[in-house]
Design a protein around this motif. Structure first.
Motif, short mmCIF file in Angstrom:
data_model
loop_
_atom_site.label_atom_id
_atom_site.label_comp_id
_atom_site.label_asym_id
_atom_site.label_seq_id
_atom_site.Cartn_x
_atom_site.Cartn_y
_atom_site.Cartn_z
N GLY A 107 0.88 -1.25 -0.02
CA GLY A 107 -0.02 0.02 -0.10
C GLY A 107 0.92 1.18 0.21
O GLY A 107 1.98 1.27 -0.01
N PRO A 108 0.14 2.55 0.15
CA PRO A 108 0.96 3.45 0.00
C PRO A 108 1.71 3.96 1.03
O PRO A 108 1.58 3.41 2.19
N CYS A 109 2.96 4.41 0.75
CA CYS A 109 4.05 4.84 1.97
C CYS A 109 5.10 5.76 1.13
O CYS A 109 4.88 6.22 0.06
N VAL A 110 6.06 6.00 2.07
CA VAL A 110 6.97 7.04 1.60
C VAL A 110 8.45 6.23 1.76
O VAL A 110 8.60 5.60 2.82
N MET A 111 9.20 6.30 0.62
CA MET A 111 10.47 5.60 0.71
C MET A 111 11.64 6.60 0.50
O MET A 111 11.59 7.42 -0.41
N VAL A 112 12.59 6.64 1.42
CA VAL A 112 13.68 7.45 1.20
C VAL A 112 14.89 6.86 0.76
O VAL A 112 15.58 5.75 1.49
N GLY A 113 15.39 7.15 -0.26
CA GLY A 113 16.84 6.49 -0.78
C GLY A 113 16.51 5.12 -1.42
O GLY A 113 15.51 4.86 -1.83
N ARG A 114 17.75 4.57 -1.44
CA ARG A 114 17.97 3.30 -1.71
C ARG A 114 17.44 2.81 -3.05
O ARG A 114 17.01 1.71 -3.23
N CYS A 115 17.55 3.87 -3.91
CA CYS A 115 17.15 3.40 -5.59
C CYS A 115 15.73 3.28 -5.57
O CYS A 115 15.20 2.37 -6.42
N ALA A 116 14.75 3.43 -4.78
CA ALA A 116 13.49 2.96 -4.72
C ALA A 116 12.63 3.22 -5.95
O ALA A 116 11.85 2.80 -6.37
N ASP A 117 12.93 4.62 -6.51
CA ASP A 117 12.33 5.01 -7.64
C ASP A 117 12.58 4.16 -8.83
O ASP A 117 11.59 3.79 -9.80
N TYR A 118 13.82 3.51 -8.97
CA TYR A 118 14.34 2.51 -9.97
C TYR A 118 13.50 1.37 -9.71
O TYR A 118 13.22 0.55 -10.66
N ALA A 119 13.43 0.88 -8.55
CA ALA A 119 12.82 -0.38 -8.40
C ALA A 119 11.35 -0.51 -8.50
O ALA A 119 10.87 -1.40 -8.90
N LEU A 120 10.73 0.95 -8.51
CA LEU A 120 9.36 0.92 -8.71
C LEU A 120 9.13 1.48 -10.00
O LEU A 120 7.79 2.08 -10.21
N ALA A 121 10.13 1.49 -10.94
CA ALA A 121 9.91 2.39 -12.23
C ALA A 121 8.68 1.72 -13.18
O ALA A 121 7.95 2.55 -13.76
#
Length: 212
Positions: A107-121
């Protein structure tokens, strides 16, 4: 205004730009979880790799030639029998990658760093943010926060930013901090921590409306 969101908000950040604090403010507003170093704990628990190894490799680049060869031939997902033969930094990254995707699936959350944007591309609910600020503003903030001299603070910032950029650029097909790679880029030095959090909140609300 509706205080809920259907989005997973990822935050990349320059060191000293208050990215984690801003992420926490955004998560608090929407009533969702904020994962920063907690991502390491989830990855450790799910993979069985000790947490200390994740902390040692946390957003730090690798110079392993073997790793680059493995990355070229191995598709993401570490359940393969070959997982046991991979370099430890590869295991750590993949375990973290899987933990990010798993948490996003909850579900919805905030993720800081650790290439999260790439993992969830490939996740249509991913809203990616990059937070930056003027170097002098960050030096002043880090100096005051950790009781460091201005020179010590500057050295910490340069070292950490270089490490984060190298890590991100190495493990993804994107460039750390490049505006084209994110949904939104913000200057926390100009907007302030509260202002940056509000800008993210309001833009996420527009993003949610556009998805409907």
């Amino acid at each position: 205004m509706n205080n809920s969101t259907s989005s997973i908000i990822t935050i990349g950040r320059e060191y000293g730009s208050a990215g984690r604090q801003i992420g926490q403010e955004v998560a608090k507003y929407f009533g969702i979880k904020c994962y920063d170093k907690e991502l390491l704990e989830h990855a450790a628990n799910d993979s069985g790799i000790c947490k200390e190894l994740f902390e040692n490799h946390d957003e730090k680049p690798t110079n392993s030639f073997l790793y680059s060869l493995v990355m070229d031939t191995y598709s993401f997902g570490y359940s393969s029998a070959g997982f046991t033969d991979m370099p430890m930094n590869h295991k750590v990254f993949l375990a973290q990658f899987e933990a990010i995707k798993k948490l996003a699936g909850e579900g919805p959350c905030v993720m800081v760093g650790r290439c999260a944007d790439y993992a969830l591309a490939d996740n249509n609910n991913c809203f990616s943010v990059f937070i930056h600020a003027d170097l002098d503003w960050r030096i002043s903030r880090i100096s005051g926060k950790y009781n460091k001299t201005l020179k010590e603070a500057k050295d910490m910032i340069n070292k950490t930013d270089k490490s984060r950029a190298s890590y991100y650029n190495y493990y993804t097909n994107k460039k750390w901090g490049s505006a084209a790679g994110y949904t939104l880029c913000l200057d926390s030095g100009k907007l302030g921590i509260e202002g940056a959090a509000q800008a993210i909140i309001q833009t996420v609300q527009v993003f949610d409306q556009c998805k409907q």
